[in-house]
Structure formats: structure tokens, C-alpha cells
Design an enzyme around this catalytic site. Structure first.
Site, PDB file in Angstrom:
ATOM      1  N   GLU A  17       0.843  -1.201   0.000  1.00  8.46           N
ATOM      2  CA  GLU A  17       0.000   0.000   0.000  1.00  8.46           C
ATOM      3  C   GLU A  17       0.877   1.249   0.000  1.00  8.46           C
ATOM      4  OE1 GLU A  17      -3.671   0.750   2.604  1.00  8.46           O
ATOM      5  OE2 GLU A  17      -2.260   2.234   3.346  1.00  8.46           O
ATOM      6  N   HIS A  77      -7.735   2.751  -4.392  1.00  9.74           N
ATOM      7  CA  HIS A  77      -8.719   2.836  -3.311  1.00  9.74           C
ATOM      8  C   HIS A  77      -9.725   3.905  -3.713  1.00  9.74           C
ATOM      9  CE1 HIS A  77      -5.958   1.288   0.165  1.00  9.74           C
ATOM     10  NE2 HIS A  77      -5.596   0.774  -0.987  1.00  9.74           N
TER      11      HIS A  77
HETATM   12  P1  FAD Z   1     -18.412  -0.199   5.449  1.00  9.34           P
HETATM   13  O1  FAD Z   1     -18.295  -1.592   4.966  1.00  9.34           O
HETATM   14  O2  FAD Z   1     -19.469   0.650   4.862  1.00  9.34           O
HETATM   15  O3  FAD Z   1     -18.576  -0.263   7.047  1.00  9.34           O
HETATM   16  C1  FAD Z   1     -18.631   0.916   7.839  1.00  9.34           C
HETATM   17  C2  FAD Z   1     -19.453   0.642   9.106  1.00  9.34           C
HETATM   18  O4  FAD Z   1     -20.826   0.453   8.751  1.00  9.34           O
HETATM   19  C3  FAD Z   1     -19.037  -0.635   9.823  1.00  9.34           C
HETATM   20  O5  FAD Z   1     -19.192  -0.442  11.202  1.00  9.34           O
HETATM   21  C4  FAD Z   1     -20.012  -1.682   9.341  1.00  9.34           C
HETATM   22  O6  FAD Z   1     -20.219  -2.674  10.323  1.00  9.34           O
HETATM   23  C5  FAD Z   1     -21.272  -0.871   9.081  1.00  9.34           C
HETATM   24  N1  FAD Z   1     -22.030  -1.352   7.922  1.00  9.34           N
HETATM   25  C6  FAD Z   1     -21.541  -1.646   6.697  1.00  9.34           C
HETATM   26  N2  FAD Z   1     -22.531  -1.993   5.848  1.00  9.34           N
HETATM   27  C7  FAD Z   1     -23.669  -1.909   6.552  1.00  9.34           C
HETATM   28  C8  FAD Z   1     -25.023  -2.108   6.231  1.00  9.34           C
HETATM   29  N3  FAD Z   1     -25.395  -2.473   4.999  1.00  9.34           N
HETATM   30  N4  FAD Z   1     -25.947  -1.905   7.206  1.00  9.34           N
HETATM   31  C9  FAD Z   1     -25.589  -1.537   8.451  1.00  9.34           C
HETATM   32  N5  FAD Z   1     -24.293  -1.313   8.817  1.00  9.34           N
HETATM   33  C10 FAD Z   1     -23.352  -1.492   7.884  1.00  9.34           C
HETATM   34  N6  FAD Z   1     -10.033   4.937   4.403  1.00  9.34           N
HETATM   35  C11 FAD Z   1      -9.829   5.998   3.581  1.00  9.34           C
HETATM   36  O7  FAD Z   1     -10.368   7.086   3.832  1.00  9.34           O
HETATM   37  N7  FAD Z   1      -9.030   5.902   2.464  1.00  9.34           N
HETATM   38  C12 FAD Z   1      -8.424   4.732   2.108  1.00  9.34           C
HETATM   39  O8  FAD Z   1      -7.732   4.673   1.101  1.00  9.34           O
HETATM   40  C13 FAD Z   1      -8.617   3.589   2.961  1.00  9.34           C
HETATM   41  N8  FAD Z   1      -8.036   2.408   2.658  1.00  9.34           N
HETATM   42  C14 FAD Z   1      -8.314   1.308   3.435  1.00  9.34           C
HETATM   43  C15 FAD Z   1      -7.773   0.065   3.066  1.00  9.34           C
HETATM   44  C16 FAD Z   1      -8.045  -1.070   3.837  1.00  9.34           C
HETATM   45  C17 FAD Z   1      -7.466  -2.398   3.411  1.00  9.34           C
HETATM   46  C18 FAD Z   1      -8.861  -0.970   5.003  1.00  9.34           C
HETATM   47  C19 FAD Z   1      -9.146  -2.187   5.834  1.00  9.34           C
HETATM   48  C20 FAD Z   1      -9.384   0.263   5.379  1.00  9.34           C
HETATM   49  C21 FAD Z   1      -9.132   1.407   4.613  1.00  9.34           C
HETATM   50  N9  FAD Z   1      -9.659   2.648   4.933  1.00  9.34           N
HETATM   51  C22 FAD Z   1      -9.453   3.742   4.119  1.00  9.34           C
HETATM   52  C23 FAD Z   1     -10.440   2.829   6.173  1.00  9.34           C
HETATM   53  C24 FAD Z   1     -11.945   2.606   5.959  1.00  9.34           C
HETATM   54  O9  FAD Z   1     -12.462   3.602   5.117  1.00  9.34           O
HETATM   55  C25 FAD Z   1     -12.593   2.672   7.346  1.00  9.34           C
HETATM   56  O10 FAD Z   1     -12.265   1.518   8.073  1.00  9.34           O
HETATM   57  C26 FAD Z   1     -14.085   2.954   7.365  1.00  9.34           C
HETATM   58  O11 FAD Z   1     -14.437   3.283   8.708  1.00  9.34           O
HETATM   59  C27 FAD Z   1     -14.952   1.783   6.953  1.00  9.34           C
HETATM   60  O12 FAD Z   1     -14.815   1.487   5.657  1.00  9.34           O
HETATM   61  P2  FAD Z   1     -15.537   0.196   5.010  1.00  9.34           P
HETATM   62  O13 FAD Z   1     -15.258   0.224   3.583  1.00  9.34           O
HETATM   63  O14 FAD Z   1     -15.223  -1.033   5.768  1.00  9.34           O
HETATM   64  O15 FAD Z   1     -17.066   0.610   5.290  1.00  9.34           O
END
Ligand code: FAD
Length: 305
Positions: A17, A77
Site C-alpha cells: 500500500e 482505493h
Molecule cells: P463499510 O463496509 O461501509 O462499514 C462501515 C461501518 O458500517 C461498519 O461499522 C459496518 O459494520 C457498518 N455497515 C456496513 N454496511 C452496513 C449495512 N449495509 N448496514 C448496516 N451497517 C453497515 N479509508 C480511507 O479514507 N481511504 C483509504 O484509502 C482507505 N483504505 C483502506 C484500506 C483497507 C485495506 C482498510 C481495511 C481500510 C481502509 N480505509 C481507508 C479505512 C476505511 O475507510 C474505514 O475503516 C471505514 O471506517 C470503513 O470502511 P468500510 O469500507 O469497511 O465501510
């Protein structure tokens, strides 16, 4: 009758990354890192994206340079928080037009400033669906090929989630929306990844879940990361790092701990290793060196007669 599974690839995937540089000086240093990492022939390098698209131009600029000036395959991303559907569709279209063939679909962290717009998509699974929609519109340009869509997975509970079970439900929803693979958030204990794999498989998650590992070499960075990602740091490791005689000692301890974590994940059946580099190659290469990951032979031009 179920068909026999194909044999697994003979070597694990390797990826890194990177984040878009914030200054010219940072850019020069990033490009030294990119060239050093390129020599290890990773399967892809991922490029982070600021929540709400705060660094869109530098992120897209870096992706284009990676495509045009290196042999590396970038994974872009993309976060959906704070943006409209139209904006995101146009951006996905631009990425595909530029030659990007891998997108990591994320929600992004919620902005602390409550006056910022909320955006039209609320969760990452909706962004996966949106990417698939743009892909269908672009089928001809993709020669009927596909964009690989990745998502985030969590070895320890996501800070906003009520439970680990809920995290697995969310991962299932991302798979159902069309995700091809997942990369985990940073974690510290081998059993956290084992548990994620076991519970995800039992629940029906079939996509590869790649463990994301960070070289545990900087106390300051680990503290900051734990604050940002809400991941609890391993206290004994932190003590050992803090009590090391000097930087070289700290680095030995940190690299060893990272390599142990990565080996444990591979023993559990991890399909590859994703290294969070923080745009520095030295510690990442130390980890890779000690990991002794089997890699495919280099494909070069055959010698002319
Ligand atoms: P989601 O999957 O939408 O989850 C967010 C929250 O909502 C979680 O608590 C989940 O339990 C809940 N949730 C999800 N779907 C639902 C649903 N349908 N109904 C009810 N609740 C739900 N952040 C950045 O800003 N830029 C980056 O480039 C970046 N890269 C990352 C790379 C990796 C490998 C990882 C693991 C994280 C990265 N992040 C990045 C951080 C990420 O954006 C955060 O962890 C964010 O808080 C959650 O993202 P997510 O895509 O998992 O969201």
C-alpha cells in the site's frame, strides 16, 4: 455433485500500500520507494484515497504515473463518503479509461466536521454495486473483461460495528454486491486473522481475504494507527519496542514480529500478504526478505540468438 476445486496457485500474492504524496519532497522519496518495490515484482500496489475525495487529483495522478511509467499494476482505493452517485460514477469511469483494472471499494471514515455533505452512498457494498454498474456500461471498452473489486475486512471488530458477527454479515453483503477479494485492516495477533477466516468461511464468504500487515518498527506510527483505525495495540510488543536499545534493535524486533504474523497467516491459508508501507521501502523490504515468500519466476525477453 460439486466439482473439485482447482489447485491453489503455487505462490502467495504480494502487494503493497502506498499513499499519494503531500509535497514535492515526499513525491521524490515516494518514487525511490516505488522503484525499490518494483524490483520485488509485486502482484499489485494499492494507492489510498482521502475520505470525501480530498486528494483526488494527487491520487489519480499517481495511479496514472504508475500505469504509464512502471511495470506495476495499481489498485485504486475509492471512498464513497461525502460524494454523490454521479461524482463517483464519473470517477470510476475516469479510472477505467486511464487503464486502472482494480478498485478497492471503501466507505471511508466519517468526517468529523458535521457541516460536510453526507453523500448519497452510506456503505461500501453500495459502492461495489456502483462500480459494477459503470463496468457494465463499459463492457465493450473492457473487451468483456472485468475490474477486480476489493473491499475492507476486519480481523478485529470495526470500531462502529456492534459485533464481530455483524462485521461478517457486512462482508457477506460486500461479496453479494460483487466484491472479488478483501484486504484486512491492520491487526496484531495471529488468532484474530484465523478467527476472521474461519467465521467468514462458515458464514459463506468465499472470496480471498488477504491479511494486511504493517512493519511494526515505529512506536509513534503504531500509536497513531491505533488511534485512527481503532485497533488495540499488542502491549507486550509495544513494551519490547519501547525498551529496545536503539533504532536497529527496535527494527529487528518489529520486523521479526511482522514476519511471524505473516507466516502464521500463510500457515492458516492466507492467499497472499499485503504490506502497508507508509511510503517507506526499507522496513517493507526487510519483512519481505525474512518472509522468504516464494515468487513466480521473472518473465523477461528471451535472449536473441
Ligand atoms: P463499510 O463496509 O461501509 O462499514 C462501515 C461501518 O458500517 C461498519 O461499522 C459496518 O459494520 C457498518 N455497515 C456496513 N454496511 C452496513 C449495512 N449495509 N448496514 C448496516 N451497517 C453497515 N479509508 C480511507 O479514507 N481511504 C483509504 O484509502 C482507505 N483504505 C483502506 C484500506 C483497507 C485495506 C482498510 C481495511 C481500510 C481502509 N480505509 C481507508 C479505512 C476505511 O475507510 C474505514 O475503516 C471505514 O471506517 C470503513 O470502511 P468500510 O469500507 O469497511 O465501510
Amino acid at each position: 455433485m460439486s466439482l473439485p476445486l482447482p489447485p491453489p496457485p503455487s505462490y502467495p500474492a504480494l502487494s503493497y500500500e502506498l499513499f499519494p504524496p503531500r509535497s514535492t519532497q515526499a513525491e521524490d522519496s515516494l518514487w525511490r520507494t516505488i522503484r525499490a518495490l518494483e524490483d520485488t515484482r509485486p502482484d499489485f500496489v494499492s494507492v489510498t484515497y482521502g475520505a470525501s475525495g480530498s486528494n483526488r487529483d494527487t491520487a489519480v495522478g499517481l495511479l496514472k504515473r504508475l500505469l504509464n511509467e512502471t511495470s506495476l499494476k495499481p489498485l485504486a482505493h475509492l471512498t464513497c463518503v461525502g460524494n454523490s452517485r454521479d461524482y463517483l460514477m464519473e470517477l470510476v469511469d475516469e479510472l477505467i479509461s486511464s487503464g486502472v483494472r482494480g478498485i478497492l471499494a471503501l466507505r471511508g471514515d466519517q468526517p468529523r466536521d458535521s457541516t460536510l455533505p453526507e453523500g448519497e452512498l452510506h456503505h461500501a457494498n453500495e459502492l461495489v454495486e456502483l462500480i459494477r454498474r459503470v463496468e457494465r456500461l463499459r463492457t465493450a471498452h473492457l473487451c468483456a473483461g472485468k475490474v477486480a473489486v476489493g473491499v475492507a475486512a476486519y480481523s478485529t471488530k470495526h470500531p462502529e460495528s456492534p459485533s464481530l458477527e455483524h462485521d461478517i454479515e457486512v462482508l457477506l453483503a460486500k461479496q453479494a454486491a460483487g466484491a472479488d477479494f478483501a484486504i484486512t485492516q491492520v491487526y496484531f495477533a495471529p488468532e484474530q486473522y484465523s478467527r476472521l477466516l474461519r467465521t467468514a468461511r462458515r458464514a459463506g464468504v468465499a472470496i480471498p481475504i488477504i491479511p494486511g500487515v504493517i512493519p511494526f518498527t515505529s512506536v509513534r506510527r503504531l500509536e497513531r494507527l491505533s488511534e485512527l483505525a481503532g485497533v488495540e495495540i499488542d502491549a507486550p510488543l509495544m513494551d519490547r519496542l519501547k525498551n529496545a536499545d536503539d533504532d536497529a534493535g527496535r527494527r529487528r524486533i518489529g520486523v521479526r514480529a511482522t514476519v511471524d504474523l505473516a507466516h502464521a497467516a500463510l500457515d492458516d491459508g492466507a492467499p497472499g500478504i499485503h504490506i502497508y508501507t507508509f511510503n517507506e521501502h526499507a522496513a517493507a523490504l526487510d519483512v519481505l526478505d525474512r518472509l522468504e515468500l516464494s515468487r513466480p519466476p521473472a518473465v523477461g525477453l528471451s535472449q536473441s540468438a
